[in-house]
Design an enzyme around this catalytic site. Structure first.
Site, PDB file in Angstrom:
ATOM      1  N   GLU A   1      16.330 -14.310  -3.194  1.00  0.00           N
ATOM      2  CA  GLU A   1      17.450 -14.831  -2.390  1.00  0.00           C
ATOM      3  C   GLU A   1      18.391 -13.678  -2.018  1.00  0.00           C
ATOM      4  O   GLU A   1      18.873 -13.601  -0.885  1.00  0.00           O
ATOM      5  CB  GLU A   1      18.212 -15.908  -3.165  1.00  0.00           C
TER       6      GLU A   1
ATOM      7  N   ASN B   1      12.437   0.156   2.913  1.00  0.00           N
ATOM      8  CA  ASN B   1      11.692  -0.689   1.971  1.00  0.00           C
ATOM      9  C   ASN B   1      12.658  -1.488   1.122  1.00  0.00           C
ATOM     10  O   ASN B   1      13.771  -1.045   0.835  1.00  0.00           O
ATOM     11  CB  ASN B   1      10.816   0.188   1.059  1.00  0.00           C
TER      12      ASN B   1
ATOM     13  N   HIS C   1      13.082  -3.276  -2.627  1.00  0.00           N
ATOM     14  CA  HIS C   1      12.483  -3.237  -3.970  1.00  0.00           C
ATOM     15  C   HIS C   1      13.252  -4.204  -4.866  1.00  0.00           C
ATOM     16  O   HIS C   1      14.492  -4.203  -4.837  1.00  0.00           O
ATOM     17  CB  HIS C   1      12.537  -1.808  -4.526  1.00  0.00           C
TER      18      HIS C   1
ATOM     19  N   VAL D   1       7.407   7.481  -4.665  1.00  0.00           N
ATOM     20  CA  VAL D   1       7.518   6.024  -4.570  1.00  0.00           C
ATOM     21  C   VAL D   1       8.843   5.526  -5.172  1.00  0.00           C
ATOM     22  O   VAL D   1       9.245   5.942  -6.251  1.00  0.00           O
ATOM     23  CB  VAL D   1       6.330   5.338  -5.278  1.00  0.00           C
TER      24      VAL D   1
ATOM     25  N   ALA E   1      10.731   7.541   0.785  1.00  0.00           N
ATOM     26  CA  ALA E   1      10.434   8.979   0.602  1.00  0.00           C
ATOM     27  C   ALA E   1       8.992   9.075   0.111  1.00  0.00           C
ATOM     28  O   ALA E   1       8.397   8.067  -0.263  1.00  0.00           O
ATOM     29  CB  ALA E   1      11.391   9.578  -0.414  1.00  0.00           C
TER      30      ALA E   1
ATOM     31  N   ARG F   1       0.852  -1.191   0.000  1.00  0.00           N
ATOM     32  CA  ARG F   1       0.000   0.000   0.000  1.00  0.00           C
ATOM     33  C   ARG F   1       0.892   1.247   0.000  1.00  0.00           C
ATOM     34  O   ARG F   1       1.843   1.326   0.782  1.00  0.00           O
ATOM     35  CB  ARG F   1      -0.899   0.029   1.254  1.00  0.00           C
ATOM     36  N   ILE F   2       0.543   2.207  -0.842  1.00  0.00           N
ATOM     37  CA  ILE F   2       1.300   3.463  -0.851  1.00  0.00           C
ATOM     38  C   ILE F   2       0.971   4.227   0.424  1.00  0.00           C
ATOM     39  O   ILE F   2      -0.198   4.280   0.830  1.00  0.00           O
ATOM     40  CB  ILE F   2       0.893   4.320  -2.069  1.00  0.00           C
TER      41      ILE F   2
HETATM   42  N1  LIG Z   1       5.082   7.150   0.013  1.00  0.00           N
HETATM   43  C1  LIG Z   1       5.586   5.914  -0.238  1.00  0.00           C
HETATM   44  N2  LIG Z   1       4.878   4.825   0.135  1.00  0.00           N
HETATM   45  C2  LIG Z   1       5.347   3.574  -0.148  1.00  0.00           C
HETATM   46  C3  LIG Z   1       4.606   2.442   0.220  1.00  0.00           C
HETATM   47  C4  LIG Z   1       5.025   1.173  -0.122  1.00  0.00           C
HETATM   48  C5  LIG Z   1       6.240   0.991  -0.787  1.00  0.00           C
HETATM   49  C6  LIG Z   1       6.657  -0.404  -1.159  1.00  0.00           C
HETATM   50  N3  LIG Z   1       6.699  -0.537  -2.624  1.00  0.00           N
HETATM   51  C7  LIG Z   1       5.573  -0.338  -3.411  1.00  0.00           C
HETATM   52  C8  LIG Z   1       5.725   0.228  -4.681  1.00  0.00           C
HETATM   53  C9  LIG Z   1       4.625   0.417  -5.494  1.00  0.00           C
HETATM   54  C10 LIG Z   1       3.352   0.073  -5.052  1.00  0.00           C
HETATM   55  C11 LIG Z   1       2.143   0.296  -5.944  1.00  0.00           C
HETATM   56  O1  LIG Z   1       2.167   1.111  -6.861  1.00  0.00           O
HETATM   57  N4  LIG Z   1       1.052  -0.475  -5.672  1.00  0.00           N
HETATM   58  C12 LIG Z   1      -0.153  -0.350  -6.435  1.00  0.00           C
HETATM   59  C13 LIG Z   1      -1.037   0.694  -5.750  1.00  0.00           C
HETATM   60  C14 LIG Z   1      -1.442   0.202  -4.351  1.00  0.00           C
HETATM   61  C15 LIG Z   1      -2.156   1.311  -3.615  1.00  0.00           C
HETATM   62  O2  LIG Z   1      -3.144   1.867  -4.194  1.00  0.00           O
HETATM   63  O3  LIG Z   1      -1.676   1.677  -2.491  1.00  0.00           O
HETATM   64  C16 LIG Z   1       3.167  -0.494  -3.783  1.00  0.00           C
HETATM   65  C17 LIG Z   1       4.272  -0.695  -2.958  1.00  0.00           C
HETATM   66  C18 LIG Z   1       7.032   2.093  -1.133  1.00  0.00           C
HETATM   67  C19 LIG Z   1       6.589   3.408  -0.816  1.00  0.00           C
HETATM   68  C20 LIG Z   1       7.321   4.596  -1.184  1.00  0.00           C
HETATM   69  O4  LIG Z   1       8.442   4.525  -1.771  1.00  0.00           O
HETATM   70  N5  LIG Z   1       6.783   5.824  -0.875  1.00  0.00           N
HETATM   71  N1  LIG Z   2       8.736  -5.872  -1.816  1.00  0.00           N
HETATM   72  C1  LIG Z   2       8.603  -7.063  -2.619  1.00  0.00           C
HETATM   73  O1  LIG Z   2       7.531  -7.891  -2.164  1.00  0.00           O
HETATM   74  C2  LIG Z   2       7.823  -9.231  -2.607  1.00  0.00           C
HETATM   75  C3  LIG Z   2       7.252 -10.240  -1.661  1.00  0.00           C
HETATM   76  O2  LIG Z   2       7.965 -10.184  -0.472  1.00  0.00           O
HETATM   77  P1  LIG Z   2       7.725 -11.250   0.735  1.00  0.00           P
HETATM   78  O3  LIG Z   2       6.263 -11.139   1.139  1.00  0.00           O
HETATM   79  O4  LIG Z   2       8.057 -12.623   0.174  1.00  0.00           O
HETATM   80  O5  LIG Z   2       8.685 -10.806   1.789  1.00  0.00           O
HETATM   81  C4  LIG Z   2       9.337  -9.316  -2.742  1.00  0.00           C
HETATM   82  O6  LIG Z   2       9.657  -9.700  -4.059  1.00  0.00           O
HETATM   83  C5  LIG Z   2       9.815  -7.908  -2.481  1.00  0.00           C
HETATM   84  O7  LIG Z   2      10.750  -7.479  -3.431  1.00  0.00           O
END
Ligand SMILES: Nc1nc2ccc(CNc3ccc(C(=O)NCCCC(=O)O)cc3)cc2c(=O)[nH]1
Ligand SMILES: N[C@@H]1O[C@H](COP(=O)(O)O)[C@@H](O)[C@H]1O
Length: 203
Positions: free
Chosen positions: A171, A106, A108, A143, A140, A90-91
Site C-alpha cells: 500500500e 526501482n 524495493h 543491486v 545502480a 531480472r538483474i
Molecule cells: N543492475 C541492477 N539490476 C537490477 C534489476 C532489478 C532490480 C529490481 N530488484 C531486484 C532485486 C534482486 C533480484 C534478485 O536477486 N533476483 C534473483 C536473481 C534473478 C536473476 O538471476 O536475474 C531481482 C530484482 C534491481 C536492480 C539493481 O538494483 N541493479
Molecule cells: N519490487 C517488488 O515486486 C513486488 C510485486 O510488485 P507488483 O508486481 O505487485 O507491482 C512488490 O512487492 C515490489 O516491492
C-alpha cells in the site's frame, strides 16, 4: 516524459503508476509495458488501460547481454526517456544500467540500505524490526544500492506474517512510486554526477 515500465508479474505497482500518469497534472506518459514473462496479470492491466505491451522472455536468450539488448531496442522503439522497474525480477547488466543511468527507477520493499535482495519483508520480520517500509531509488549496477528518491515507513504489527506485512508495504509502494515518478519526470529530482540525489530548485 515518455515512460516505459518493466514488469514480471501481478503489476500492482504498474497499476498505481498508470493511474498517476493519467492525471492531467502528471508529467509522465506511460507508452509501453514490457514483461520478461508471458501471460502475467500486469500485461492484462496494461492492455485494459490501452497501453502497448511487449513480452521479452528471458528464457529465449542465450545471455543477459542479448536479453537486455532486446529490452533496450524496444525502449528505443517507443522513444522511452524514463524506465520504471515495477516488480521486475531480472538483474540488469552493467552496460544497460550505464546507458540508462539516471533514467532507471526501482521500488524495493524495505527501507534501504536495510534488507537488500529478495524476500526483504521476511528479512525484516526475522530481524525483529518494529518499522520497515519501501524505497524508490535510481538503479545502480550494484543491486539495491542506487541513490534514494522516496521512502515511506511502515509499522510491523504483532502477529504479522510475511503476507500481512507485504500487503501493508505494498500500500505504501503504491504512494511512493507514483510520487517518485512525478519528481523525476517533472525534473524536480535528478541523479547527480557524483551519484547522489540532486533536487533542482524550481524558482
Ligand atoms: N543492475 C541492477 N539490476 C537490477 C534489476 C532489478 C532490480 C529490481 N530488484 C531486484 C532485486 C534482486 C533480484 C534478485 O536477486 N533476483 C534473483 C536473481 C534473478 C536473476 O538471476 O536475474 C531481482 C530484482 C534491481 C536492480 C539493481 O538494483 N541493479
Ligand atoms: N519490487 C517488488 O515486486 C513486488 C510485486 O510488485 P507488483 O508486481 O505487485 O507491482 C512488490 O512487492 C515490489 O516491492
Amino acid at each position: 516524459m515518455r515512460v516505459g515500465v518493466l514488469i514480471s508479474g501481478t503489476g500492482t505497482n504498474l497499476q498505481a503508476l498508470m493511474e498517476q500518469a493519467k492525471r492531467p497534472s502528471s508529467s509522465a506518459q506511460i507508452v509501453v509495458v514490457i514483461s520478461n514473462r508471458p501471460g502475467v496479470l500486469g500485461l492484462k492491466k496494461a492492455s485494459l488501460a490501452g497501453i502497448q505491451t511487449r513480452v521479452v522472455d528471458h528464457k529465449l536468450y542465450g545471455s543477459r547481454a542479448e536479453f537486455d539488448g532486446t529490452i533496450d531496442r524496444v525502449l528505443e522503439e517507443f522513444g522511452v526517456e524514463l524506465v520504471c522497474l515495477a516488480g521486475f525480477m531480472r538483474i540488469l547488466t552493467g552496460t544497460f544500467v550505464r546507458k540508462w543511468r539516471g533514467k532507471l527507477l526501482n521500488i524495493h520493499p524495505s527501507l534501504l540500505p536495510s534488507f537488500k535482495g529478495v524476500n526483504a519483508q521476511k528479512q525484516a520480520l526475522q530481524a525483529g524490526v518494529r518499522v520497515t517500509g519501501c524505497t524508490v531509488h535510481f538503479v545502480a549496477e550494484e543491486v539495491d544500492a542506487g541513490a534514494i528518491i522516496v521512502q515511506e515507513a511502515v509499522p510491523v504489527m504483532v502477529g504479522d506474517t510475511e503476507e500481512s506485512l507485504s500487503d501493508r508495504i505494498r500500500e505504501a509502494e503504491h504512494r511512493a512510486f507514483p510520487a517518485a515518478l512525478e519528481l523525476v519526470s517533472s525534473g524536480s529530482v535528478l541523479l547527480g554526477d557524483d551519484g547522489n540525489i540532486c533536487w533542482k530548485s524550481q524558482n
